[in-house]
Design a protein around this motif. Structure first.
Motif, PDB file in Angstrom:
ATOM      1  N   SER A   1      38.234  50.811  38.258  1.00 36.80           N
ATOM      2  CA  SER A   1      37.284  51.190  37.218  1.00 36.80           C
ATOM      3  C   SER A   1      35.859  51.161  37.766  1.00 36.80           C
ATOM      4  O   SER A   1      35.050  52.057  37.484  1.00 36.80           O
TER       5      SER A   1
ATOM      6  N   GLU B   1      33.347  41.452  32.012  1.00 40.07           N
ATOM      7  CA  GLU B   1      33.770  42.032  30.729  1.00 40.07           C
ATOM      8  C   GLU B   1      35.299  42.179  30.702  1.00 40.07           C
ATOM      9  O   GLU B   1      35.945  41.912  29.696  1.00 40.07           O
ATOM     10  N   SER B   2      35.860  42.560  31.826  1.00 41.05           N
ATOM     11  CA  SER B   2      37.303  42.791  31.897  1.00 41.05           C
ATOM     12  C   SER B   2      38.084  41.473  31.792  1.00 41.05           C
ATOM     13  O   SER B   2      39.047  41.372  31.046  1.00 41.05           O
TER      14      SER B   2
ATOM     15  N   LEU C   1      43.040  47.250  38.922  1.00 42.22           N
ATOM     16  CA  LEU C   1      42.560  48.209  37.919  1.00 42.22           C
ATOM     17  C   LEU C   1      41.063  48.035  37.668  1.00 42.22           C
ATOM     18  O   LEU C   1      40.337  49.013  37.445  1.00 42.22           O
ATOM     19  N   ILE C   2      40.618  46.780  37.695  1.00 39.10           N
ATOM     20  CA  ILE C   2      39.176  46.532  37.523  1.00 39.10           C
ATOM     21  C   ILE C   2      38.406  47.190  38.675  1.00 39.10           C
ATOM     22  O   ILE C   2      37.411  47.888  38.448  1.00 39.10           O
TER      23      ILE C   2
ATOM     24  N   ILE D   1      40.700  39.796  28.975  1.00 39.72           N
ATOM     25  CA  ILE D   1      41.999  39.179  29.242  1.00 39.72           C
ATOM     26  C   ILE D   1      42.108  37.797  28.583  1.00 39.72           C
ATOM     27  O   ILE D   1      43.154  37.428  28.053  1.00 39.72           O
TER      28      ILE D   1
ATOM     29  N   ASP E   1      51.047  52.128  33.329  1.00 42.05           N
ATOM     30  CA  ASP E   1      50.204  51.823  34.496  1.00 42.05           C
ATOM     31  C   ASP E   1      48.944  51.032  34.171  1.00 42.05           C
ATOM     32  O   ASP E   1      48.381  50.377  35.052  1.00 42.05           O
ATOM     33  N   GLY E   2      48.475  51.116  32.921  1.00 40.56           N
ATOM     34  CA  GLY E   2      47.205  50.504  32.560  1.00 40.56           C
ATOM     35  C   GLY E   2      46.036  51.273  33.140  1.00 40.56           C
ATOM     36  O   GLY E   2      46.200  52.348  33.716  1.00 40.56           O
ATOM     37  N   GLY E   3      44.839  50.712  32.989  1.00 37.67           N
ATOM     38  CA  GLY E   3      43.667  51.343  33.582  1.00 37.67           C
ATOM     39  C   GLY E   3      42.593  51.677  32.554  1.00 37.67           C
ATOM     40  O   GLY E   3      42.846  51.684  31.355  1.00 37.67           O
ATOM     41  N   ALA E   4      41.386  51.904  33.057  1.00 42.47           N
ATOM     42  CA  ALA E   4      40.261  52.259  32.193  1.00 42.47           C
ATOM     43  C   ALA E   4      40.164  53.772  32.101  1.00 42.47           C
ATOM     44  O   ALA E   4      40.894  54.488  32.785  1.00 42.47           O
TER      45      ALA E   4
ATOM     46  N   ARG F   1      51.370  41.049  37.620  1.00 47.98           N
ATOM     47  CA  ARG F   1      50.591  41.851  36.661  1.00 47.98           C
ATOM     48  C   ARG F   1      49.101  41.526  36.736  1.00 47.98           C
ATOM     49  O   ARG F   1      48.252  42.394  36.530  1.00 47.98           O
TER      50      ARG F   1
ATOM     51  N   THR G   1      47.807  43.333  39.662  1.00 50.52           N
ATOM     52  CA  THR G   1      47.626  44.743  39.302  1.00 50.52           C
ATOM     53  C   THR G   1      46.332  44.922  38.516  1.00 50.52           C
ATOM     54  O   THR G   1      45.568  45.857  38.752  1.00 50.52           O
ATOM     55  N   TYR G   2      46.104  43.984  37.592  1.00 54.01           N
ATOM     56  CA  TYR G   2      44.913  44.106  36.749  1.00 54.01           C
ATOM     57  C   TYR G   2      43.643  44.033  37.582  1.00 54.01           C
ATOM     58  O   TYR G   2      42.694  44.800  37.358  1.00 54.01           O
TER      59      TYR G   2
ATOM     60  N   VAL H   1      36.462  48.611  30.676  1.00 57.30           N
ATOM     61  CA  VAL H   1      37.448  47.522  30.712  1.00 57.30           C
ATOM     62  C   VAL H   1      38.844  48.122  30.787  1.00 57.30           C
ATOM     63  O   VAL H   1      39.253  48.854  29.884  1.00 57.30           O
ATOM     64  N   PRO H   2      39.589  47.852  31.853  1.00 57.90           N
ATOM     65  CA  PRO H   2      40.914  48.473  31.956  1.00 57.90           C
ATOM     66  C   PRO H   2      41.917  47.866  30.986  1.00 57.90           C
ATOM     67  O   PRO H   2      41.822  46.692  30.645  1.00 57.90           O
ATOM     68  N   MET H   3      42.862  48.689  30.571  1.00 54.11           N
ATOM     69  CA  MET H   3      44.018  48.183  29.836  1.00 54.11           C
ATOM     70  C   MET H   3      44.980  47.584  30.865  1.00 54.11           C
ATOM     71  O   MET H   3      45.083  48.059  31.992  1.00 54.11           O
ATOM     72  N   ILE H   4      45.683  46.543  30.447  1.00 51.08           N
ATOM     73  CA  ILE H   4      46.644  45.887  31.337  1.00 51.08           C
ATOM     74  C   ILE H   4      47.854  46.813  31.563  1.00 51.08           C
ATOM     75  O   ILE H   4      48.164  47.654  30.715  1.00 51.08           O
ATOM     76  N   SER H   5      48.504  46.673  32.710  1.00 54.15           N
ATOM     77  CA  SER H   5      49.700  47.482  32.976  1.00 54.15           C
ATOM     78  C   SER H   5      50.910  46.891  32.258  1.00 54.15           C
ATOM     79  O   SER H   5      50.904  45.719  31.887  1.00 54.15           O
TER      80      SER H   5
ATOM     81  N   VAL I   1      31.272  44.533  35.077  1.00 51.58           N
ATOM     82  CA  VAL I   1      32.582  45.100  34.736  1.00 51.58           C
ATOM     83  C   VAL I   1      33.666  44.037  34.896  1.00 51.58           C
ATOM     84  O   VAL I   1      34.549  43.891  34.043  1.00 51.58           O
TER      85      VAL I   1
END
Lengths: 610, 145
Positions: free
Chosen positions: A179, A198-199, A175-176, A203, B109-112, A168, A171-172, B118-122, A195
């Motif tokens: 973004s 901040e991300s 995702l960053i 967490i 899936d998560g994501g911004a 996970r 994955t995060y 700032v993305p949300m966690i999956s 970014v």
């Protein structure tokens, strides 16, 4: 059973005495057939050593562990200790693994075992594979980041609850980057870094809240009862705001962002397995959370503390039978740390309610003591004293000082508490104070009693090991490590050497308690292994490191000063402590990612076959 | 810190389907999907029984949100790491079924997107039906005085 016998078995020449022996052992008249085979290098045709071969018999396995792993010997042959009837494995799945190798034949990875006459033979071919992204342990992803105190600190904090990086987390990270790309900032270094920071900072805040997931069903230490301010309060959380800044900075600047390719990671020490090694895994219900197991003298069972369900597990390693025993309390308790003794009892420190319990299997008897210490009445971590660890001796059995006191670490208050179970008397004293640190963020952790019972040696995760003198009742011989080093669960051997696992720094420290001086510091083969606890094995004279992050157990030989690796047949194989079964020398442990359900939930035994 | 990076970016394109639309009912009509290694029904049953035993005082959607750790970043009225449920409900009050289905998928899936960079966690541990339950509950939340 010798290697030669195994090879003969392969060619279907069955040694009669061998069969009779097994028939007698299992008490059945069904003819014995072996499950066996060979793993070879697809190019050279030579046998490959140290490949794990895992048989998943499913949770309805007839008896014993539901998952059994053996290893190939130097010639590539393996053989399972399963010469009962074939129905116990035909139709089940067989899977092989060796770091740095990829299976090429049969093509589709796991094999379903089909029946044939006589022995069941399943052969595999493998080839070296540089990209180990798919079967590397979590620790491997950190291997290219330079070793710094900040790196240690992040390992200490993140791996304290779960492997790092988990799928996970990977994955995060993706995702960053997505973004950043969406923002059109890919080429803008400063904006990208903002970014990321901040991300990751988000967490860290998120994790301060997710910590609450460790508490049991019905808990009063309850996120739903807290304000956001309380959740992030420096006085009530394991990592304060400065720690959070350090962590998000490190993660933003150092963490890999590509998780598709990983090369160059090696175990860095020889494998400590042979064709006689057997690893057994006993799958537990998903809803249980057995973070720790122990054994007690005179009992053949493995005992586990189920934190989630407020109960003990009794596992029979021979049959696989599981029985559960509820803690007799109106309040949730969260059984956490469990230690046996020499008279067949189990001693359990609880995450909630500041409770220490003694369970006597004979007659199913419980006794509970409450060590309430400065309770702040808030439903937050850090408000309670939290009895974390209890003093044990060189054999990992409960230890009491000369006056009969068990010594407990109160992680919430940074205090050592003495409890006399005969009189019920409880007293407590401050452990070493650390300037600028709240009690909970000092994180007073493991403790043990010296062989002369004068010192309750303790570890504070912030980077200190000290002796609490059980006679003068004062702290002495304070050993300081860099912040982030993270001394955790200690061990002591019969020559009074203290063994300190540095969870964050990935090192093993040898300390002479008689001379009161540090003898040596050894880098672990993988410094991101996160050694949660060390256990001294009196029969082998080996120090076992229970690693949280490397999907492997390390054995350290103090004489040759060298490590060996026992690879675990499991990803997310988060270990906390290892017990050596005094009857057969097996290593006994369990997987323990937080929260419940975020990783495999199994008890593991390792029969080394040495 | 560059403040402008973290404002609302308005990435989601919303199609309004008119006044009086009740998102909750439309979400319910979506066909079931298979998730994870367990049969879907069994997985949902397991999730439900665990959630019921642990959070008996809460509504199902809310209980799922707490169990999945969402409370670590979101609550009804106050912004934590991410937006409050009430502000999400307000933002999507006119959203069409597809957008709402996308919200359930976003939980998995998560994501911004709509709420900053700032993305949300999956949340790969959830199945889509549970995520839909969560969306239903979130969209019923209102700002409290």
């Amino acid at each position: 059973m010798s290697i030669v016998n195994r090879m003969f078995g392969l060619f279907k020449i069955v040694v009669t005495s061998h069969v009779l022996l097994f028939c007698a052992l299992v008490g059945t008249s069904v003819s014995a057939n072996e499950l066996t085979g060979r793993v070879t290098n697809a190019r050279s045709g030579e046998g490959v050593f140290g490949v794990s071969v895992t048989l998943n018999r499913g949770q309805n396995a007839l008896a014993g562990a539901d998952i059994i792993t053996v290893f190939t010997g130097g010639d590539g042959y393996y053989s399972f200790p399963l010469p009962t009837n074939k129905s116990s494995y035909v139709g089940n799945v067989l899977q092989i693994e060796k770091l740095g190798y990829q299976q090429v034949s049969p093509k589709n990875g796991p094999m379903t075992i089909s029946d044939n006459e006589g022995d069941v033979v399943v052969d595999f071919k493998v080839k070296p594979e540089e990209n180990i992204a798919n079967n590397a342990p979590a620790s491997a992803w950190l291997s290219k980041i330079p070793e710094t105190d900040a790196k240690s600190f992040v390992r200490l904090q993140c791996t304290g609850c779960h492997q790092f990086p988990t799928p996970r987390v990977k994955t995060y990270s993706g995702l960053i980057e997505k973004s950043i790309a969406h923002l059109g900032a890919t080429d803008d270094k400063e904006a990208s870094l903002d970014v990321r920071k901040e991300s990751w900072s988000a967490i860290v805040k998120y994790m301060r809240a997710r910590m609450y997931d460790i508490f049991p069903d019905g808990t009063n230490i309850d996120l739903t009862k807290l304000t956001w301010h309380q959740v992030q309060d420096n006085n009530l959380t394991l990592f304060n705001s400065d720690d959070g800044e350090l962590m998000s900075d490190f993660l933003a600047t150092q963490m890999p962002t590509d998780f598709d390719t990983l090369t160059g990671y090696k175990y860095n020490a020889p494998l400590g397995v042979s064709a006689k090694t057997v690893i057994r895994e006993y799958t537990l219900p998903d809803v249980s959370f057995v973070r720790e197991v122990a054994m007690t003298t005179g009992s053949p069972y493995i005992w586990g503390a189920d934190l989630q369900k407020n109960r003990l597990l009794r596992l029979d390693p021979k049959t696989g039978e599981k029985k559960w025993f509820n803690v007799p309390s109106d309040m949730p308790t969260g059984p956490h740390t469990i230690v046996g003794d020499y008279t067949g009892n189990l001693w359990i420190a609880m995450m909630e309610g500041d409770v220490l319990a003694k369970y006597t299997p004979k007659g199913d008897k419980w006794k509970l003591w409450t060590v309430r210490e400065g309770y702040e009445g808030v439903a937050a971590i850090g408000a309670e004293a939290m009895v974390h660890d209890l003093s044990f001796d060189k054999n990992y059995k409960l230890a009491r000082d000369k006056k009969g006191y068990i010594w407990l670490t109160l992680i919430g208050k940074n205090k050592m508490a003495g409890l006399n179970p005969d009189t019920g008397e409880i007293k407590s004293y401050p452990a070493q104070q650390i300037e600028g640190r709240t009690p909970i963020s000092v994180s007073l952790y493991g403790t043990l009693l010296s062989n002369d019972k004068k010192c309750a040696w303790y570890a504070q995760l912030v980077g200190v090991v000290g002796c609490f003198n059980t006679e003068t009742l004062e702290n002495e011989s304070i050993i300081e490590f860099p912040e982030g080093a993270g001394p955790r669960r200690l061990a002591i051997d019969e020559s009074d050497f203290l063994w300190i696992p540095l969870f964050g720094a990935g090192q093993l420290v040898k300390y002479d308690t008689k001379a009161r001086k540090l003898v040596a510091t050894y880098d672990l083969p993988d410094r991101s292994a996160a050694p949660y606890a060390v256990t001294w094995d009196p029969k082998r004279n080996i120090i076992w490191c229970a690693n949280s992050n490397a999907d492997a157990i390390y054995g350290f030989d103090p004489v040759t000063e060298s490590f060996q690796i026992i690879p675990l047949p499991r990803r997310m194989g988060y270990l906390r402590r290892i017990e050596v079964d005094e009857t057969n020398g097996n290593l006994v442990t369990t997987y323990a990612n937080i929260p419940t359900g975020s990783g495999p939930s199994k008890v593991i035994t390792v029969e080394l076959g040495d | 810190m560059k403040k402008h990076l973290f404002g609302k970016l308005g990435i989601a394109i919303l199609v309004s389907v008119g006044v009086g639309f009740v998102a909750v009912n439309l979400l319910k009509s979506k066909p079931p999907e298979v998730a994870g290694d367990l049969p879907r029904a069994e997985k949902i049953d397991q999730n439900k029984s665990e959630v019921v035993s642990k959070f008996s005082g809460l509504e199902m959607g809310e209980a799922y949100l707490v169990k999945a750790g969402c409370l670590a970043c979101h609550e009804t009225n106050v912004m934590r790491v991410g937006p409050s449920y009430a502000s999400i409900a307000e933002f999507y009050s006119d959203a069409d079924p597809e957008t709402l289905e996308n919200l359930a998928q976003k939980i998995l899936d998560g994501g911004a997107g709509q709420w900053g960079v700032v993305p949300m966690i999956s949340n790969p541990q959830l199945d889509v039906e549970t995520a839909r339950d969560m969306v239903r509950w979130i969209l019923q939340q209102e700002e409290q005085e």
